[in-house]
Scaffold this motif. Structure first.
Motif, mmCIF file in Angstrom:
data_model
loop_
_atom_site.group_PDB
_atom_site.id
_atom_site.type_symbol
_atom_site.label_atom_id
_atom_site.label_comp_id
_atom_site.label_asym_id
_atom_site.label_seq_id
_atom_site.Cartn_x
_atom_site.Cartn_y
_atom_site.Cartn_z
ATOM 1 N N ASN A 497 0.801 -1.221 0.000
ATOM 2 C CA ASN A 497 0.000 0.000 0.000
ATOM 3 C C ASN A 497 0.834 1.273 0.000
ATOM 4 N N GLN A 498 2.142 1.193 0.236
ATOM 5 C CA GLN A 498 3.042 2.291 -0.109
ATOM 6 C C GLN A 498 4.461 1.771 -0.247
ATOM 7 N N PRO A 499 5.097 2.038 -1.386
ATOM 8 C CA PRO A 499 6.512 1.727 -1.524
ATOM 9 C C PRO A 499 7.360 2.798 -0.848
ATOM 10 N N ALA A 500 8.663 2.564 -0.808
ATOM 11 C CA ALA A 500 9.627 3.563 -0.345
ATOM 12 C C ALA A 500 10.641 3.780 -1.458
ATOM 13 N N VAL A 501 11.182 4.988 -1.536
ATOM 14 C CA VAL A 501 12.178 5.290 -2.564
ATOM 15 C C VAL A 501 13.378 5.934 -1.890
ATOM 16 N N ASP A 502 14.592 5.508 -2.278
ATOM 17 C CA ASP A 502 15.775 6.060 -1.634
ATOM 18 C C ASP A 502 16.315 7.258 -2.410
ATOM 19 N N ALA A 503 17.438 7.805 -1.936
ATOM 20 C CA ALA A 503 17.956 9.045 -2.497
ATOM 21 C C ALA A 503 18.445 8.890 -3.925
ATOM 22 N N SER A 504 18.683 7.661 -4.377
ATOM 23 C CA SER A 504 19.140 7.431 -5.751
ATOM 24 C C SER A 504 17.999 7.095 -6.701
#
Length: 566
Positions: A497-504
């Motif tokens: 229900n929600q992904p996460a995205v990193d600084a790259s």
């Protein structure tokens, strides 16, 4: 208006809390008040499972009660420094129809010499709303938030509990509603703005037949760092909505297929019910203090609104989710008069279930929550049945004008990756194995499924897709061993229900196949690591720690993944 061992706590015990401290922590749903799910650090490689912690002991019973699907919405692991605040369950599980026999709480875990160790645990008297037709067996989310010196978690009867981070002691209860007001539930998770104010929805249900009788009240609640509570009725926040007793358009139900029954058919009209908060939605807060939340008519999910509210809880605008679409018959569906399509002669673009312009629906099974984008516009994902259960994702301007839509939005709070002067939106994009708008294969044949992750540009145009092609069905045994057998074709659903995205710009998310994935820019699967399989169970948001560790969940377990722990 308290009960049990917490009844001695009052607002008088409040100690002012410092503002939210982000840094590289993850203190709430979507990480920050805007819910973008974006970390300022680069995640570690998915090399090994560094910790495996059980937070839901009832998984086997929950799956057995629903045909092997795990119909539970879980909170995101909250991260601060070397500490993890993990939502947990205890008590007794007696089935979805009496899920209130469970007890919810939070465990604080700390990294000590590379081992994740419990520091304390605390429970609450919060209970979810009762199961019913509006929920379909999906257990609502219990979601705390971190600010300053405290963890805040939902309490009974619409209250809020303040917990000292260092000791786990409940130091105060904030009671926004008058003593004796029963059947009030904290509906949805908690959110906090940069000043440490906490926001949430509250709902009062009728004691008998709560889903077939109008609600008794719905409110947006704001609690200041000093413990002062302010409430705003949804009836004031959505002034243009139909009144509770007004008749609202429903859908065709017993009429013969295909739909619409005729070119001039009119669907039944039934009482709307009062506007109130969506059960699992978590408010988002823009940098200028505007609060965004989601409202719906209690008795009709086709009358929903994205609502903008000022910091003083005065209404700014409400944007209806009706009349924004025109992509039903002959557009997202096969040609009318053919299998899967509408009845021959139907008007182009209408929803076959209503013979009207499609309405995006706010379902209480969903945990979709607003996202404030870097340019100040707002995303929200709603449900539509006629496009194979895929729903729609909407982007609204900061003044409530509809700007764009994409034909997937079911139960998703997208993540956002800012790059240069623009940004991209990362979302699951499932093509389900269901009929277009009905469950009768003679009229709505079931297509082959396809399960994608998609990156969209600010206009909600696809930039890339990646498809799940897992061909094995794997399980983790009690001793940690993994066994796999051949899986049916079609891949596995992205159920997160929600992904996460990193600084790259690498997006991290779970799949029903049991793996956690790292998908890089351009839709390249960089890595994946098997956790454990639980069908229907990846409604489990991820978080990324300040050291780049990935905190993923599946099958009632927290898995910490990376190269090395603190």
């Amino acid at each position: 208006m308290t009960r049990g061992p917490l009844s001695h706590l009052t607002c008088a015990a409040i100690v002012a809390s410092a503002p939210v401290l982000l840094g590289d922590d993850w203190p709430q749903w979507g990480r920050g008040p805007q819910h973008t799910g974006a970390s300022p650090v680069v995640a570690q490689p998915l090399e090994a499972i560094l910790a495996n912690v059980v937070y839901d002991p009832f998984v086997d019973q929950e799956k057995a009660a629903s045909g092997d699907d795990l119909l539970v919405h879980y909170p995101v692991p909250l991260l601060e420094g070397n500490a993890v605040y993990l939502g947990t369950k205890s008590g007794v599980y007696q089935g979805a129809d009496s899920w209130g026999t469970q007890t919810w709480g939070v465990r604080k875990l700390e990294w000590r010499n590379g081992v994740l160790t419990e520091a304390w645990s605390v429970t609450t008297d919060w209970k979810p709303v009762p199961n019913g037709s509006r929920l379909g067996g999906w257990e609502p989310v219990f979601h705390p938030v971190l600010t300053g010196e405290f963890l805040w978690m939902p309490g009974a009867f619409g209250s809020l509990l303040q917990v000292a981070k260092d000791t786990g002691r409940i130091t105060a209860r904030i009671v926004p509603f008058q003593t004796g007001a029963l059947n009030i539930f904290v509906a949805g998770g908690l959110a906090a703005d940069g000043a440490g104010n906490v926001y949430y929805g509250a709902l009062q249900l009728a004691p008998s037949q709560p889903w077939d009788t109008d609600s008794l009240g719905g409110w947006l609640v704001k609690v200041s760092p000093s413990g002062n509570a302010t409430i705003a009725p949804f009836s004031n926040l959505v002034p243009g909505a139909p009144a509770a007793g007004d008749l609202c358009a429903a859908s065709f139900s017993s009429e013969p297929l295909p739909w619409p029954p005729s070119s001039g058919a009119v669907a039944a009209r039934l009482p709307c019910g009062s506007e109130r908060p969506a059960i699992n939605a978590i408010p988002a807060i823009a940098p200028n203090g505007t609060i965004y939340t989601v409202s719906r008519a209690h008795l009709n999910d086709r009358y929903g609104y994205l609502v903008a509210v000022g910091p003083d809880l005065t209404p700014r605008w409400s944007a209806s989710l009706r009349g924004l679409l025109n992509d039903g018959c002959d557009i997202l569906l096969p040609p009318s008069g053919t299998p899967g399509g509408c009845r021959a002669g139907s008007a182009r673009g209408v929803d076959p279930e209503t013979n009207d312009r499609p309405a995006a629906r706010v379902l209480d099974q969903s945990s979709s929550s607003p996202v404030v984008l870097p340019d100040g516009s707002v995303l929200y994902g709603a449900f539509t049945r006629y496009n194979y259960d895929r729903g729609h994702l909407f982007r609204f301007a900061a003044d409530g004008r509809p700007l764009a839509s994409y034909d997937f939005g079911w139960d998703i709070t997208p993540a956002v990756f800012s790059h240069g002067a623009t940004y991209s939106i990362l979302t699951k994009d499932n093509h389900y194995d269901v009929g277009s708008y009905c469950n009768d294969p003679a009229f709505c044949p079931v297509p082959a499924p396809r399960y994608d992750v998609t990156q969209l540009d600010p206009q909600l145009r696809p930039e890339w897709h990646v498809t799940n092609t897992t061909a094995e069905n794997c399980r983790r045994g009690a001793g940690g061993q993994v066994t796999c057998v051949a899986a049916p074709p079609g891949g596995f659903e992205w159920c997160v229900n929600q992904p996460a995205v990193d600084a790259s710009g690498v997006v991290y998310l779970n799949s029903e196949d049991g793996f956690v994935y790292a998908i890089g820019p351009g839709g390249v699967v960089r890595e994946r690591l098997f956790l454990d399989q639980a069908l229907g169970a990846a409604y489990t948001p991820l978080s990324i720690g300040g050291d780049g560790l990935v905190y993923a969940q599946n099958n009632g377990h927290l898995f910490v993944v990376g190269r090395g722990a603190r």
